[in-house]
Design a protein around this motif. Sequence first.
Motif, PDB file in Angstrom:
ATOM      1  N   ALA A  59      18.310  57.469 -59.691  1.00 35.87           N
ATOM      2  CA  ALA A  59      18.185  58.898 -59.962  1.00 35.87           C
ATOM      3  C   ALA A  59      16.771  59.445 -59.836  1.00 35.87           C
ATOM      4  CB  ALA A  59      18.731  59.205 -61.358  1.00 35.87           C
ATOM      5  N   PHE A  60      15.787  58.807 -60.449  1.00 32.56           N
ATOM      6  CA  PHE A  60      14.501  59.465 -60.652  1.00 32.56           C
ATOM      7  C   PHE A  60      13.336  58.799 -59.927  1.00 32.56           C
ATOM      8  CE2 PHE A  60      16.937  60.550 -64.625  1.00 32.56           C
ATOM      9  CZ  PHE A  60      17.243  61.836 -64.223  1.00 32.56           C
ATOM     10  N   VAL A  61      13.622  58.187 -58.793  1.00 32.82           N
ATOM     11  CA  VAL A  61      12.560  57.642 -57.933  1.00 32.82           C
ATOM     12  C   VAL A  61      12.046  58.772 -57.049  1.00 32.82           C
ATOM     13  CG1 VAL A  61      12.021  55.956 -56.145  1.00 32.82           C
ATOM     14  CG2 VAL A  61      13.651  55.373 -57.966  1.00 32.82           C
ATOM     15  N   HIS A  62      10.743  58.885 -56.905  1.00 33.60           N
ATOM     16  CA  HIS A  62      10.141  60.015 -56.184  1.00 33.60           C
ATOM     17  C   HIS A  62      10.517  60.030 -54.705  1.00 33.60           C
ATOM     18  CE1 HIS A  62       7.410  61.792 -59.211  1.00 33.60           C
ATOM     19  NE2 HIS A  62       7.500  60.591 -59.757  1.00 33.60           N
ATOM     20  N   PRO A  63      10.567  61.225 -54.108  1.00 32.99           N
ATOM     21  CA  PRO A  63      10.987  61.346 -52.710  1.00 32.99           C
ATOM     22  C   PRO A  63      10.142  60.545 -51.725  1.00 32.99           C
ATOM     23  CG  PRO A  63      10.981  63.505 -53.769  1.00 32.99           C
ATOM     24  CD  PRO A  63      10.356  62.544 -54.737  1.00 32.99           C
ATOM     25  N   ASP A  64       8.846  60.403 -51.998  1.00 33.42           N
ATOM     26  CA  ASP A  64       7.961  59.775 -51.027  1.00 33.42           C
ATOM     27  C   ASP A  64       7.648  58.309 -51.337  1.00 33.42           C
ATOM     28  OD1 ASP A  64       6.529  60.328 -53.282  1.00 33.42           O
ATOM     29  OD2 ASP A  64       4.845  61.313 -52.285  1.00 33.42           O
ATOM     30  N   GLU A  65       8.341  57.728 -52.309  1.00 30.31           N
ATOM     31  CA  GLU A  65       8.093  56.322 -52.628  1.00 30.31           C
ATOM     32  C   GLU A  65       8.883  55.409 -51.683  1.00 30.31           C
ATOM     33  OE1 GLU A  65       8.664  55.121 -56.635  1.00 30.31           O
ATOM     34  OE2 GLU A  65       7.363  56.679 -57.483  1.00 30.31           O
ATOM     35  N   PRO A  66       8.324  54.293 -51.256  1.00 28.68           N
ATOM     36  CA  PRO A  66       9.075  53.345 -50.429  1.00 28.68           C
ATOM     37  C   PRO A  66      10.391  52.913 -51.070  1.00 28.68           C
ATOM     38  CG  PRO A  66       6.748  52.775 -50.434  1.00 28.68           C
ATOM     39  CD  PRO A  66       6.922  53.870 -51.456  1.00 28.68           C
ATOM     40  N   LEU A  67      10.420  52.843 -52.396  1.00 29.83           N
ATOM     41  CA  LEU A  67      11.643  52.461 -53.089  1.00 29.83           C
ATOM     42  C   LEU A  67      12.764  53.462 -52.831  1.00 29.83           C
ATOM     43  CD1 LEU A  67      13.115  50.571 -55.044  1.00 29.83           C
ATOM     44  CD2 LEU A  67      12.098  51.846 -56.954  1.00 29.83           C
ATOM     45  N   VAL A  79      34.386  49.321 -65.962  1.00 26.61           N
ATOM     46  CA  VAL A  79      34.649  50.373 -64.991  1.00 26.61           C
ATOM     47  C   VAL A  79      34.281  49.870 -63.604  1.00 26.61           C
ATOM     48  CG1 VAL A  79      34.332  52.310 -66.593  1.00 26.61           C
ATOM     49  CG2 VAL A  79      32.346  51.352 -65.394  1.00 26.61           C
ATOM     50  N   GLN A  80      34.862  50.515 -62.600  1.00 18.72           N
ATOM     51  CA  GLN A  80      34.469  50.252 -61.222  1.00 18.72           C
ATOM     52  C   GLN A  80      33.302  51.175 -60.875  1.00 18.72           C
ATOM     53  OE1 GLN A  80      33.903  48.316 -58.761  1.00 18.72           O
ATOM     54  NE2 GLN A  80      36.045  47.975 -58.167  1.00 18.72           N
ATOM     55  N   THR A  81      32.345  50.675 -60.115  1.00 16.74           N
ATOM     56  CA  THR A  81      31.196  51.477 -59.724  1.00 16.74           C
ATOM     57  C   THR A  81      30.909  51.257 -58.236  1.00 16.74           C
ATOM     58  OG1 THR A  81      29.427  49.833 -60.037  1.00 16.74           O
ATOM     59  CG2 THR A  81      30.217  50.985 -62.019  1.00 16.74           C
ATOM     60  N   LEU A  82      30.006  52.067 -57.729  1.00 20.05           N
ATOM     61  CA  LEU A  82      29.566  51.880 -56.348  1.00 20.05           C
ATOM     62  C   LEU A  82      29.027  50.468 -56.145  1.00 20.05           C
ATOM     63  CD1 LEU A  82      28.793  52.951 -53.498  1.00 20.05           C
ATOM     64  CD2 LEU A  82      26.648  53.752 -54.514  1.00 20.05           C
ATOM     65  N   ALA A  83      28.326  49.959 -57.144  1.00 20.18           N
ATOM     66  CA  ALA A  83      27.712  48.634 -57.031  1.00 20.18           C
ATOM     67  C   ALA A  83      28.699  47.499 -57.243  1.00 20.18           C
ATOM     68  CB  ALA A  83      26.562  48.508 -58.032  1.00 20.18           C
ATOM     69  N   GLY A  84      29.885  47.814 -57.747  1.00 22.82           N
ATOM     70  CA  GLY A  84      30.868  46.786 -58.037  1.00 22.82           C
ATOM     71  C   GLY A  84      31.380  46.933 -59.452  1.00 22.82           C
ATOM     72  N   PRO A  85      32.262  46.042 -59.918  1.00 24.05           N
ATOM     73  CA  PRO A  85      32.836  46.189 -61.259  1.00 24.05           C
ATOM     74  C   PRO A  85      31.809  45.920 -62.354  1.00 24.05           C
ATOM     75  CG  PRO A  85      33.592  44.159 -60.216  1.00 24.05           C
ATOM     76  CD  PRO A  85      32.841  44.912 -59.175  1.00 24.05           C
ATOM     77  N   GLY A  86      31.843  46.765 -63.387  1.00 19.78           N
ATOM     78  CA  GLY A  86      30.984  46.559 -64.549  1.00 19.78           C
ATOM     79  C   GLY A  86      29.790  47.486 -64.596  1.00 19.78           C
ATOM     80  N   LEU A  87      29.714  48.320 -65.648  1.00 23.43           N
ATOM     81  CA  LEU A  87      28.577  49.228 -65.802  1.00 23.43           C
ATOM     82  C   LEU A  87      27.303  48.494 -66.188  1.00 23.43           C
ATOM     83  CD1 LEU A  87      27.844  52.266 -65.684  1.00 23.43           C
ATOM     84  CD2 LEU A  87      28.224  52.338 -68.162  1.00 23.43           C
ATOM     85  N   SER A  88      27.424  47.258 -66.664  1.00 24.02           N
ATOM     86  CA  SER A  88      26.232  46.505 -67.057  1.00 24.02           C
ATOM     87  C   SER A  88      25.243  46.356 -65.902  1.00 24.02           C
ATOM     88  CB  SER A  88      26.622  45.131 -67.595  1.00 24.02           C
ATOM     89  OG  SER A  88      27.375  44.408 -66.639  1.00 24.02           O
ATOM     90  N   ARG A  89      25.729  46.459 -64.661  1.00 24.04           N
ATOM     91  CA  ARG A  89      24.825  46.439 -63.503  1.00 24.04           C
ATOM     92  C   ARG A  89      23.816  47.573 -63.591  1.00 24.04           C
ATOM     93  NH1 ARG A  89      27.440  43.549 -59.415  1.00 24.04           N
ATOM     94  NH2 ARG A  89      29.592  43.004 -59.948  1.00 24.04           N
ATOM     95  N   TYR A  90      24.221  48.666 -64.234  1.00 18.56           N
ATOM     96  CA  TYR A  90      23.352  49.835 -64.321  1.00 18.56           C
ATOM     97  C   TYR A  90      22.357  49.727 -65.468  1.00 18.56           C
ATOM     98  CZ  TYR A  90      26.024  51.846 -60.576  1.00 18.56           C
ATOM     99  OH  TYR A  90      26.587  52.067 -59.333  1.00 18.56           O
ATOM    100  N   GLY A  91      22.377  48.610 -66.159  1.00 20.43           N
ATOM    101  CA  GLY A  91      21.314  48.267 -67.094  1.00 20.43           C
ATOM    102  C   GLY A  91      20.187  47.536 -66.385  1.00 20.43           C
ATOM    103  N   GLN A  92      20.222  47.560 -65.070  1.00 24.73           N
ATOM    104  CA  GLN A  92      19.162  46.978 -64.254  1.00 24.73           C
ATOM    105  C   GLN A  92      18.452  48.078 -63.480  1.00 24.73           C
ATOM    106  OE1 GLN A  92      21.654  44.120 -62.045  1.00 24.73           O
ATOM    107  NE2 GLN A  92      20.617  42.501 -63.174  1.00 24.73           N
ATOM    108  N   ARG A  93      17.212  47.831 -63.119  1.00 21.85           N
ATOM    109  CA  ARG A  93      16.440  48.834 -62.390  1.00 21.85           C
ATOM    110  C   ARG A  93      16.031  48.287 -61.027  1.00 21.85           C
ATOM    111  NH1 ARG A  93      10.788  48.806 -65.938  1.00 21.85           N
ATOM    112  NH2 ARG A  93      10.184  46.639 -65.505  1.00 21.85           N
ATOM    113  N   PRO A  94      15.950  49.170 -60.039  1.00 22.18           N
ATOM    114  CA  PRO A  94      15.591  48.723 -58.699  1.00 22.18           C
ATOM    115  C   PRO A  94      14.085  48.525 -58.564  1.00 22.18           C
ATOM    116  CG  PRO A  94      15.956  51.084 -58.706  1.00 22.18           C
ATOM    117  CD  PRO A  94      16.257  50.603 -60.100  1.00 22.18           C
ATOM    118  N   VAL A  95      13.708  47.496 -57.824  1.00 21.54           N
ATOM    119  CA  VAL A  95      12.290  47.218 -57.553  1.00 21.54           C
ATOM    120  C   VAL A  95      12.174  46.658 -56.128  1.00 21.54           C
ATOM    121  CG1 VAL A  95      11.649  46.782 -59.967  1.00 21.54           C
ATOM    122  CG2 VAL A  95      12.447  44.892 -58.526  1.00 21.54           C
TER     123      VAL A  95
END
Length: 644
Positions: free
Chosen positions: A255-263, A379-395
Amino acid sequence: MPRPAQPTHPVVADVTAKVAERSRASRAAYLSRISAAAAERGLRPARADLGCSNLAHAVAACGGSDRIAMTGESAVSIGIVTSYNDMLSAHAPYEHYPQAIKATAREVGAVARVAGGVPAMCDGITQGRAGMELSLFSRDVIAMSTAIALSHDVFDAALMLGVCDKIVPGLVEGALTFGHLPTAFVPAGPMASGRSNAEKAEVRKAFADGKAGRDELLASEVASYHSPGTCTFYGTANSNQLLMDVMGLHLPGAAFVHPDEPLRAALTDAATRRVAEIASSGQAYGIGQVVDEKAVVNGVVALLATGGSTNHTMHLVAMAAAAGIHLTWDDFDELSAVVPLLARIYPNGPADVNHFHAAGGTSFLVRTLLDAGLLHDDVQTLAGPGLSRYGQRPVLDATGTLTWEDAPLESGDLAVLRPATDPFSPDGGLRVLRGTLGNAVIKVSAVADEHRVVEAPARVFTDQVGFLTAFSRRELDRDVVVVIREQGPSANGMPELHTLTPSLGVLQKRGYAVALVTDGRMSGASGAIPAAIHVTPESVHAGPISRVRDGDVIRLDANAGTIDVLVDPEELAARPPALRGAPDEYGTGRELFHALRTAVGRADEGAHVFATLGRTAELGEHTLAPTLQSSLQPNPPTNMEQTL
């Protein structure tokens, strides 16, 4: 790393059960429809059923390898629906997304094309202007535009490029009518922090009070809104982005990664790969399976826990209806009583969304709410089953490769983001008011305790101009409940009344007891002034608010959840509703929206124009098709899921 599942909070479980029960027939009918759409194509791409001439039209603009791939039957076809325009900061970053998405799609043997664009308007520009009367209706126009974009029926998956107020809810509604398609929402991120929201608010109040000039005000605003990306305060746009994370429609933490960041570029690339991966799997699932009763309740919980936009008391209801789910204001009210307030983001505090993100953001929020049993993990999510995946952050790792890591166990700034075990407040701060004036909602997360009960004579207006004129003449320098009616969906499209906020703040600062009561809306601008908004029934439907007169004493009690006019009930009922003058429906395109004003539903029913959305009285009971039954089973791990 997987953690032991926590017992679901009994109120969350009870509300979810009630939502599921009241939605049983409509949800079954919806799932049956999208199951039938998926079954029609089986394992073949959608375009395989087109006639040769139809397909030729569909690939005429393709070149080289894309044309070869599209005339075959192995490549996944991805439709891009974009809200790009280069006038608005939040949407300008999308300019180059399609080319990057197309390149990524080719790398995995898929073809991505822009299926269509949707309008994107900015409430920040139209505040107090006639164009604001088109704002709420733009959500449903966006939903219809999304349907038109996907109606060519040549797509196996979709990417939704949208950020702001009505754009994301409209895209969700439209995408859900193609609920069999794997769909990812692709955000663009917030602009960097500029002048603080608190400083900006003070200059606005000074201007309203005549203590600052236009030049000072303009300089402050330009320093606040200064670069590509969403505005940094926590209004509807950023509430949208948080919801897309928590409802599993983004990749985790996007959600909140800046527009110009490589991430940011890496996340867009990964979203493209993910929808292609789902579409080409033997157990493909669409957005209609992701947005279920539990995901909707998760969205409400996340909104409450962060003090998000009151617009979502309508938008979430409308989005849920598009998936055959019947969400009500009572559900918000019951959940708000047990969901703690975990974030202080302006207007609920001095921090902005960049501070929230730096303190741990959505990944920390999901983790602590799951630990408290306040979110559904199953729940089912874009990333796969389980909302616990969303307790992780991208790097990005040392090689620049996108990966995900567990969110920190502790907040990076307890003044901005707290764990569920140590909240800012034990409840979510969003309440439903009921009484002799009808039903309304109020957000009290930024309202001081001493301002939550106001009893004072009413001063009635039918527009913002009348209020501002009275304010400038010092006619409102007293305890007052400002009533602004004829601002509901049927009256004039329910424009936001954000222009009122600075002047109401001045009155409160002068020591008066002040409240606002309106059938209009305030959105994320709801702040320190107690504001009973979305009053239903609205004035032009002869709701009780249409019978209020200057001098009537109104009592707004946010603690008790009541909103009453202290007039003898028989006298109030005997009063004729205030006669509405001929509305100005011309200019700024308003004449084109007459049909929508006529068709729009009540605020507490989502204020949408799709009268039959989610209704199935004529459809009867449905049984899920076997293909859908299997698609709802947990998916086997994929490369993306192993990474997450």
